[in-house]
Scaffold this active site. Structure first.
Site, PDB file in Angstrom:
ATOM      1  N   ASP A  41      -9.705   8.986   8.347  1.00 58.33           N
ATOM      2  CA  ASP A  41      -9.501   7.329   8.837  1.00 58.33           C
ATOM      3  C   ASP A  41      -8.745   7.201   9.715  1.00 58.33           C
ATOM      4  O   ASP A  41      -9.234   6.400  10.757  1.00 58.33           O
ATOM      5  CB  ASP A  41      -8.905   6.684   7.736  1.00 58.33           C
ATOM      6  CG  ASP A  41      -9.798   6.617   6.333  1.00 58.33           C
ATOM      7  OD1 ASP A  41     -11.103   7.263   6.564  1.00 58.33           O
ATOM      8  OD2 ASP A  41      -9.666   5.878   5.318  1.00 58.33           O
ATOM      9  N   TYR A  44     -10.529   8.210  12.883  1.00 62.46           N
ATOM     10  CA  TYR A  44     -11.729   7.224  13.301  1.00 62.46           C
ATOM     11  C   TYR A  44     -10.921   5.998  14.033  1.00 62.46           C
ATOM     12  O   TYR A  44     -11.463   5.496  14.818  1.00 62.46           O
ATOM     13  CB  TYR A  44     -12.348   6.869  11.981  1.00 62.46           C
ATOM     14  CG  TYR A  44     -13.254   5.677  11.969  1.00 62.46           C
ATOM     15  CD1 TYR A  44     -14.463   6.199  12.378  1.00 62.46           C
ATOM     16  CD2 TYR A  44     -13.451   4.414  11.590  1.00 62.46           C
ATOM     17  CE1 TYR A  44     -15.799   5.291  12.718  1.00 62.46           C
ATOM     18  CE2 TYR A  44     -14.499   3.245  11.973  1.00 62.46           C
ATOM     19  CZ  TYR A  44     -15.341   3.896  12.397  1.00 62.46           C
ATOM     20  OH  TYR A  44     -16.388   2.953  12.759  1.00 62.46           O
ATOM     21  N   SER A  90     -14.681  -7.101   8.220  1.00 57.21           N
ATOM     22  CA  SER A  90     -13.756  -5.945   8.052  1.00 57.21           C
ATOM     23  C   SER A  90     -12.366  -6.491   8.248  1.00 57.21           C
ATOM     24  O   SER A  90     -12.150  -7.755   8.238  1.00 57.21           O
ATOM     25  CB  SER A  90     -14.083  -4.882   8.955  1.00 57.21           C
ATOM     26  OG  SER A  90     -13.215  -3.825   9.159  1.00 57.21           O
ATOM     27  N   LYS A 126      -4.208  -2.187  -0.511  1.00 58.66           N
ATOM     28  CA  LYS A 126      -5.602  -1.995   0.033  1.00 58.66           C
ATOM     29  C   LYS A 126      -6.478  -0.893  -0.504  1.00 58.66           C
ATOM     30  O   LYS A 126      -5.892   0.120  -0.482  1.00 58.66           O
ATOM     31  CB  LYS A 126      -5.425  -1.957   1.538  1.00 58.66           C
ATOM     32  CG  LYS A 126      -6.791  -1.817   2.282  1.00 58.66           C
ATOM     33  CD  LYS A 126      -6.984  -1.485   3.749  1.00 58.66           C
ATOM     34  CE  LYS A 126      -8.203  -1.760   4.603  1.00 58.66           C
ATOM     35  NZ  LYS A 126      -9.292  -0.677   4.074  1.00 58.66           N
ATOM     36  N   LYS A 299      -2.759 -11.643   3.475  1.00 59.48           N
ATOM     37  CA  LYS A 299      -3.937 -12.761   3.715  1.00 59.48           C
ATOM     38  C   LYS A 299      -3.180 -14.083   3.645  1.00 59.48           C
ATOM     39  O   LYS A 299      -2.288 -14.125   2.711  1.00 59.48           O
ATOM     40  CB  LYS A 299      -4.966 -12.947   2.539  1.00 59.48           C
ATOM     41  CG  LYS A 299      -5.678 -11.448   2.578  1.00 59.48           C
ATOM     42  CD  LYS A 299      -6.739 -11.788   1.319  1.00 59.48           C
ATOM     43  CE  LYS A 299      -7.269 -10.233   0.944  1.00 59.48           C
ATOM     44  NZ  LYS A 299      -8.030 -10.031  -0.112  1.00 59.48           N
ATOM     45  N   LYS A 323      -1.402  -0.738   7.565  1.00 61.66           N
ATOM     46  CA  LYS A 323      -1.844   0.757   6.956  1.00 61.66           C
ATOM     47  C   LYS A 323      -0.780   1.473   6.582  1.00 61.66           C
ATOM     48  O   LYS A 323       0.132   1.203   7.329  1.00 61.66           O
ATOM     49  CB  LYS A 323      -2.741   1.405   8.048  1.00 61.66           C
ATOM     50  CG  LYS A 323      -4.189   0.934   8.046  1.00 61.66           C
ATOM     51  CD  LYS A 323      -4.945   1.148   6.986  1.00 61.66           C
ATOM     52  CE  LYS A 323      -6.662   1.158   7.285  1.00 61.66           C
ATOM     53  NZ  LYS A 323      -7.092   2.096   8.038  1.00 61.66           N
TER      54      LYS A 323
HETATM   55  S1  IVH Z   1      -9.899  -8.392   1.923  1.00 57.89           S
HETATM   56  C1  IVH Z   1     -12.718 -10.491   5.204  1.00 57.89           C
HETATM   57  N1  IVH Z   1      -8.636  -7.023   0.176  1.00 57.89           N
HETATM   58  O1  IVH Z   1     -10.957  -2.891   3.093  1.00 57.89           O
HETATM   59  C2  IVH Z   1     -11.726  -9.494   4.489  1.00 57.89           C
HETATM   60  N2  IVH Z   1     -10.216  -5.900   1.414  1.00 57.89           N
HETATM   61  O2  IVH Z   1     -11.141  -2.782   6.092  1.00 57.89           O
HETATM   62  C3  IVH Z   1     -12.496  -9.165   3.345  1.00 57.89           C
HETATM   63  N3  IVH Z   1     -10.345  -3.549   0.935  1.00 57.89           N
HETATM   64  O3  IVH Z   1     -14.272  -4.095   3.533  1.00 57.89           O
HETATM   65  C4  IVH Z   1     -11.603  -7.924   2.855  1.00 57.89           C
HETATM   66  N4  IVH Z   1      -8.815  -3.456  -0.680  1.00 57.89           N
HETATM   67  O4  IVH Z   1     -13.633  -2.662   1.475  1.00 57.89           O
HETATM   68  C5  IVH Z   1      -9.609  -6.926   1.126  1.00 57.89           C
HETATM   69  N5  IVH Z   1      -7.157  -5.986  -1.280  1.00 57.89           N
HETATM   70  C6  IVH Z   1      -8.271  -5.887  -0.273  1.00 57.89           C
HETATM   71  C7  IVH Z   1      -8.844  -4.788   0.012  1.00 57.89           C
HETATM   72  C8  IVH Z   1      -9.830  -4.663   0.958  1.00 57.89           C
HETATM   73  C9  IVH Z   1      -9.666  -3.005   0.093  1.00 57.89           C
HETATM   74  C10 IVH Z   1     -11.575  -2.746   1.913  1.00 57.89           C
HETATM   75  C11 IVH Z   1     -12.688  -3.699   1.826  1.00 57.89           C
HETATM   76  C12 IVH Z   1     -12.871  -4.088   3.070  1.00 57.89           C
HETATM   77  C13 IVH Z   1     -12.214  -3.124   3.840  1.00 57.89           C
HETATM   78  C14 IVH Z   1     -11.479  -3.812   5.164  1.00 57.89           C
END
Ligand code: IVH
Length: 700
Positions: A41, A44, A90, A126, A299, A323
């Protein structure tokens, strides 16, 4: 990176942009279509960051086909398509504390908040899985989709319905249209069990829990998915017929109340410090969570503010993924070098294309020995995963065999020492067990210039001669120039320097001056007299370290007696038996001592050294020690040393060792199980010490 990019010509930038876009697209396909990423990752992310920087400097390059303009990959065609009513986007990344602070500042500025106005965030793990969208109409699950390219995903409704944590029907006060989004993932335990089953069935193992989750969800046959213990955390939403709450936190609570599993580690935080504290806490607990996370998502809590902040390109302005620094990274192994240690061990070291692992640039990794290279099938030119944990030497975890292109070469482990003498290097065979040692060792001992150099470094080390101003680096430089070839040369350095035999003189060399050179000669002079134990340790005899040297010094008392015993240690006989009788000395050490003193060149070098230095007798009682003149009593079951050893050591430091506690006792050293003596000492107000405290007092 910015300045370097801005200096590119438009043509060069366009060419690099095209190359990167293609490369990223290929990685996207591998990741999304095949569930089989070929790079980490972090790699990438680096590619994408470079592409974005190029587009920032050359906005013309930003066109619809650019990977910066889309998320993920187009649906594979395996499943029907689902168009997301609200795009699945994303997240932007933060890698440092500064990035997080900048994120907060950006939001405050965008919303025009006063400095004292509260700005709260949710902070949650995450999850490293794959996102899914669940559409409920009047409380009934009607569609389940993967993210796909963010606009259009794959219809995997039947598969998603097999998950225990995805309700098919919602009860209570449910909005008419409710699209719940979250992460499908596998726990570590379930991942391990799944791979075991895969292997037993002769199928290939999945690389990590995320790929296993993706592969399991994207099965054509939902019955197969049903056998996979996939799990789901709900953390956001898509289309809604009415709002869930006015805050992020509240909305997630609603999802929980509706029967979804939400993450218990979501926290409401105010201020950057609070976000970072939660980040550090999660990072520390990462391994114990039982599932993979690769960072923390922050958020903005107020949904009206989220609304105002909106989106940029493919990510919301109101959220960011902080990250974790990867503790693993993929890089190229350029060559394998052989390092020769003090004892002649040939250690293969992988020379890597420098890569940042866990925040540190790594360019070397140990390969341990010949068998390890064979076991991992490491070849020169391979791409490898390197791992760094704490302060340990970086290791090679695995070879990425699917990235081989045929140009890799098998490493032939040398049968001779890489030193100019090319002495044979051998793997020893244990005479008792017949086992072949994993270590290949140069047989040159003192004749091998590489070993001699390591010996010299050991000779001046802190626990040996401890010569101030003469560290590894200086010794190495002097050795390579031929000014110091063996220990005795250190003590003739000042004289040779004064005679003009050393050109340029030390004081005129780089890194040296008149003062530092004078200091060096002074500290060498100060070591012309040395304690027997230190002297023995300094010789660098295999298997004879600091502790054994101390035992030997205490037993034999002076150099002449020790040397006489050591010369005879190789022969079966009384002298050997006597040495073996020392508590703490075994065959291995005694054999090594015997071998060392049997070598003519060792004896000759020793003689030259003894012409220069005086070895103090061990009995010579120290008067400047912190325990000189004090009365010490040892009691309890000592664990760090034997009673005799403790006694001898204390005495050599000028202490009197008594058998019982009295008003005259200065220290009681108490091991576990100490009884009446400890009680008495406490009554009399005698200082009591643990073994460690005692060792600290006497300086180890
Ligand atoms: S919020 C518009 N919360 O991370 C934002 N994403 O890099 C919506 N992900 O596509 C995503 N844990 O697959 C959010 N607690 C979390 C998350 C999360 C994993 C993933 C998800 C997203 C990607 C974005």
């Amino acid at each position: 990176m910015k300045a370097e990019i801005e200096n590119l010509s438009p043509d060069a930038a366009a060419a690099e942009h095209a190359r990167l876009a293609e490369e990223i697209a290929a990685h996207d396909r591998a990741y999304y279509d095949d569930d089989a990423p070929r790079i980490s990752d972090a790699e990438y992310d680096a590619l994408r960051a470079r592409l974005e920087a190029l587009e920032a400097a050359f906005p013309d390059l930003k066109h619809e086909a650019s990977p910066t303009q889309r998320v993920g990959a187009k649906p594979s065609g395996k499943f029907a398509e689902v168009r997301h009513a609200v795009p699945m986007l994303s997240l932007g990344n933060a890698f440092t504390d500064e990035d997080v602070a900048a994120f907060e500042t950006r939001i405050r500025r965008f919303l025009n908040l006063k400095d004292d106005e509260a700005l709260a965030f949710t902070a949650e793990p995450k999850i490293d899985g794959l996102s899914a969208a669940l559409r409920y109409e009047k409380g009934v699950l009607v569609t389940g989709a993967t993210r796909g390219d963010g606009q259009t995903g794959e219809n995997v409704t039947e598969n998603l319905k097999t998950l225990d944590e995805i309700p098919r029907r919602l009860a209570g006060n449910v909005p008419d249209v409710l699209e719940v989004r979250g992460e499908v993932y596998l726990s570590h335990a379930d991942f391990a069990a799944l791979n075991d089953a895969q292997e037993k069935a002769g199928k290939p193992a999945y690389k990590n829990p995320r790929n296993a989750a993706a592969g399991s969800l994207r099965q054509i046959d939902p019955h197969v998915t049903k056998t996979r213990p996939l799990r789901f955390f709900a953390y956001t939403w898509g289309e809604l017929s009415e709002p869930l709450s006015d805050t992020q936190f509240g909305a997630v609570e609603r999802l929980k109340a509706l029967g979804f599993t939400t993450n218990a580690d979501m926290k409401l935080c105010e201020g950057v410090e609070a976000l970072l504290a939660h980040y550090r806490d999660l990072e520390a607990r990462r391994a114990e969570l039982g599932y993979d996370i690769d960072g923390v998502v922050y958020k903005v809590n107020r949904l009206d503010w989220q609304e105002r902040l909106g989106f940029v390109a493919r990510a919301p302005r109101w959220a960011i993924a902080h990250k974790f620094s990867p503790e693993q990274a993929v890089t190229k192994l350029n060559t394998i070098e052989i390092q020769v240690g003090r004892t002649g061990a040939l250690t293969p070291v992988a020379k890597l294309e420098p890569v940042t692992v866990g925040g540190v640039v790594v360019s070397n990794a140990t390969l341990h020995n010949e068998d390890e290279i064979a076991r991992k099938d490491v070849r020169v030119g391979d791409f490898v995963t390197v791992q760094r944990a704490g302060d340990v030497i970086p290791q090679i975890v695995e070879v990425l065999k699917d990235r081989r292109d045929g140009s890799e070469t098998v490493f032939e482990f040398p049968r001779v020492c890489p030193c100019p003498l090319k002495t044979p290097a051998e793997r020893e065979v244990n005479p008792r067990t017949g086992e072949v040692n994993a270590v290949t060792r140069c047989t040159g001992e003192f004749a091998c210039p590489y070993q001699r150099k390591e010996h010299l470094k050991h000779f001046v080390a802190r626990k040996a001669f401890d010569i101030e101003g003469l560290g590894e680096k200086q010794v190495e430089a002097f050795y390579e120039e031929g000014i110091v070839k063996e220990p005795a040369d250190i003590f003739t350095l000042a004289a040779r320097n004064a005679d003009g035999a050393i050109t340029p003189p030390i004081a005129e060399r780089e890194g040296w001056g008149a003062k530092s050179a004078a200091n060096l000669f002074d500290s060498i002079e100060a070591r012309r007299s040395i304690a027997l134990a230190r002297f023995i340790n300094a010789l660098g005899i295999r298997h004879v370290g600091e502790e054994t040297s101390r035992l030997l010094a205490r037993t034999y008392g002076d150099w002449t007696t020790f040397e006489a015993a050591a010369v005879k240690a190789a022969d079966e006989g009384e002298a050997r038996e006597a040495m073996l009788g020392i508590d703490g000395l075994g065959d291995t050490a005694v054999d090594a001592i015997g071998r060392f003193f049997a070598e003519d060149h060792n004896r000759a070098a020793l003689k030259r050294l003894l012409d220069q230095v005086k070895v103090e007798d061990a009995e010579a009682v120290a008067t400047d020690s912190p325990v000189a003149g004090k009365t010490v009593v040892f009691t309890g079951a000592l664990e760090r040393f034997t009673r005799d050893e403790a006694k001898a050591r204390a005495q050599s430091l000028g202490a009197k060792v008594a058998g019982s506690v009295s008003a005259k006792t200065d220290y009681l050293v108490a091991g576990p199980g100490a009884g009446s003596k400890l009680k008495k000492a406490t009554e009399l107000g005698v200082t009591t010490l643990t073994e460690d405290e005692w060792l600290a007092l006497i300086g180890g």
